[in-house]
Motif scaffolding. Structure first.
Motif, mmCIF file in Angstrom:
data_model
loop_
_atom_site.group_PDB
_atom_site.id
_atom_site.type_symbol
_atom_site.label_atom_id
_atom_site.label_comp_id
_atom_site.label_asym_id
_atom_site.label_seq_id
_atom_site.Cartn_x
_atom_site.Cartn_y
_atom_site.Cartn_z
ATOM 1 N N HIS A 41 0.830 -1.210 0.000
ATOM 2 C CA HIS A 41 0.000 0.000 0.000
ATOM 3 C C HIS A 41 0.864 1.258 0.000
ATOM 4 C CE1 HIS A 41 0.807 -0.646 4.294
ATOM 5 N NE2 HIS A 41 0.540 0.633 4.481
ATOM 6 N N HIS A 42 2.178 1.108 0.208
ATOM 7 C CA HIS A 42 3.102 2.233 0.102
ATOM 8 C C HIS A 42 3.545 2.355 -1.362
ATOM 9 C CE1 HIS A 42 3.862 3.155 4.396
ATOM 10 N NE2 HIS A 42 3.618 1.872 4.581
ATOM 11 N N ASP A 43 2.949 3.266 -2.097
ATOM 12 C CA ASP A 43 3.303 3.490 -3.496
ATOM 13 C C ASP A 43 4.381 4.574 -3.524
ATOM 14 O OD1 ASP A 43 3.424 3.584 -6.209
ATOM 15 O OD2 ASP A 43 1.539 4.682 -6.479
ATOM 16 N N VAL A 44 5.655 4.139 -3.453
ATOM 17 C CA VAL A 44 6.754 5.080 -3.253
ATOM 18 C C VAL A 44 7.842 4.843 -4.294
ATOM 19 C CG1 VAL A 44 6.318 5.327 -0.783
ATOM 20 C CG2 VAL A 44 7.859 3.520 -1.581
ATOM 21 N N ALA A 45 8.702 5.835 -4.423
ATOM 22 C CA ALA A 45 9.798 5.775 -5.393
ATOM 23 C C ALA A 45 10.909 4.857 -4.896
ATOM 24 C CB ALA A 45 10.352 7.176 -5.628
ATOM 25 N N ASP A 46 11.716 4.372 -5.841
ATOM 26 C CA ASP A 46 12.873 3.561 -5.477
ATOM 27 C C ASP A 46 13.744 4.297 -4.457
ATOM 28 O OD1 ASP A 46 12.138 1.526 -7.153
ATOM 29 O OD2 ASP A 46 14.072 1.402 -8.171
ATOM 30 N N GLY A 47 14.247 3.547 -3.489
ATOM 31 C CA GLY A 47 15.106 4.115 -2.457
ATOM 32 C C GLY A 47 14.365 4.596 -1.234
ATOM 33 N N THR A 48 13.034 4.759 -1.334
ATOM 34 C CA THR A 48 12.259 5.214 -0.178
ATOM 35 C C THR A 48 12.276 4.159 0.918
ATOM 36 O OG1 THR A 48 10.797 6.497 -1.617
ATOM 37 C CG2 THR A 48 10.006 6.022 0.611
ATOM 38 N N ILE A 49 12.517 4.594 2.135
ATOM 39 C CA ILE A 49 12.564 3.688 3.275
ATOM 40 C C ILE A 49 11.214 3.660 3.977
ATOM 41 C CG2 ILE A 49 13.560 3.344 5.580
ATOM 42 C CD1 ILE A 49 16.200 4.371 4.465
#
Length: 352
Positions: free
Chosen positions: A196-204
């Motif tokens: 459910h976390h739609d985040v960019a590469d590298g996002t922690i």
């Protein structure tokens, strides 16, 4: 052998450990863990919590719990509980503030969920008049309607940490180098519960494995009567590396001398809400807004009338520290669980 040496030997024998495994050992190792060997609170310790800053924090939450009890028909038998009560300061303030509520103290039995032997001893002294019982977890609490408070409890639960890499997640691990303990990153793998976390590469993104069973167990009790208030620092759907270590009120490297510094991470309040079924859950609210709605400024003014000089200045500073947006007022949030169909606890009845 130090705890760092023990952990290094374990890693060499069995491979890197997750951040959650490292935090659990650093905080709760039976003989070398942070919480099992010391009282970390206050000027002589490593950090200070809201109840240690001012009695008003506990007074406001206590009256909130007592009003909830009244709103739910003032049942004859109620479990009053705290998760991670520290020195017992918050609960002592709750009990003092609610003495004047007719019938409330006759109805309650006091129960404390505490892992630290040092803190259990402090609680036994401070709360001796109320004959408290201690438990290792929520499951040991009685089945009566539950009035529960947890302040800065969830932030100390061990977390796992992942970085988005393509369609997978690379976990933060603790390994050993020539210089000692060090962070490393595992190979990317699917972690469905983070999708459910739609985040960019590298996002922690951090995940607290123990949060769901703890909140779920509390929710199952509260759904049939009572309320639970969680107060902690964090955000809704928290992201980023929030792991921090504090020693003597100053930040330190989390891997430096494990067992001698407090380790915490920001709480994801969305995760609390997701785990709250079958109880109803309020919107997340900033601590400063909640305390203001509960009447802390009027209480601060009343107390100030009997103070002067340095005492009055310290009292004013404590009030500001609890509620001002630039201090604890915005960083700390609160959320409450309550029975479906019942009114929400006072102060939580509108979003903020």
């Amino acid at each position: 052998m130090t705890l760092a040496e023990q952990l290094a030997a374990r890693i060499r024998a069995t491979g890197p450990m997750t951040l959650a495994e490292f935090m659990a050992e650093a905080l709760l190792h039976p003989t070398l863990g942070y919480y099992t060997t010391r009282d970390p609170l206050g000027a002589a310790g490593d950090f200070t919590t809201a109840p240690e800053i001012s009695q008003m924090f506990g007074e406001m939450l206590g009256l909130c719990l007592a009003q909830t009890w009244l709103d739910q028909g003032a049942p004859d038998a109620v479990t009053l509980a705290e998760l991670g009560p520290g020195r017992g300061t918050l609960m002592a303030d709750i009990l003092r503030a609610t003495r004047g509520v007719p019938g409330f103290h006759d109805a309650i039995s006091l129960h404390l969920v505490e892992a630290s032997p040092a803190f259990r001893a402090a609680q036994a002294t401070r709360l001796s008049d109320y004959d408290p019982s201690w438990h290792d977890g929520v499951d040991g609490l009685p089945e009566d309607p539950l009035l529960l408070v947890a302040n800065e409890f969830l932030d100390a639960l061990p977390i796992r940490q992942f970085a988005r890499v393509g369609d997978g997640w690379a976990e933060t691990l603790v390994t050993v180098t020539d210089g000692g303990l060090a962070f490393a990153r595992g190979e990317p793998v699917p972690v469905p519960e983070l999708d459910h976390h739609d985040v960019a590469d590298g996002t922690i993104v951090e995940r607290c494995p123990a949060l769901v069973p703890v909140v779920g167990a509390v929710a199952a009790r509260v759904a049939t009567g009572g309320t639970a208030i969680f107060v902690d620092y964090g955000h809704w759907r928290a992201q980023g590396d929030t792991v921090q270590a504090v020693r003597a009120h100053a930040p330190v490297d989390p891997l430096d001398a494990p067992g001698t510094a407090d380790l915490t991470a920001h709480v994801d309040f969305e995760a609390i809400a997701r785990a709250a079924a079958p109880a109803a859950v309020t919107p997340m609210i900033r601590q400063g807004v909640l305390l203001e709605r509960l009447g802390i400024t009027a209480r601060a003014q009343a107390l100030a009338r009997s103070l002067d000089g340095a005492e009055r200045d310290a009292h004013i500073a404590a009030h500001r520290r609890l509620v001002h947006p630039a201090e604890m007022g915005d960083l700390f949030k609160a959320i409450a669980l309550y029975p479906p169909g019942a009114p929400p606890p006072p102060g939580f009845d509108a979003s903020a």
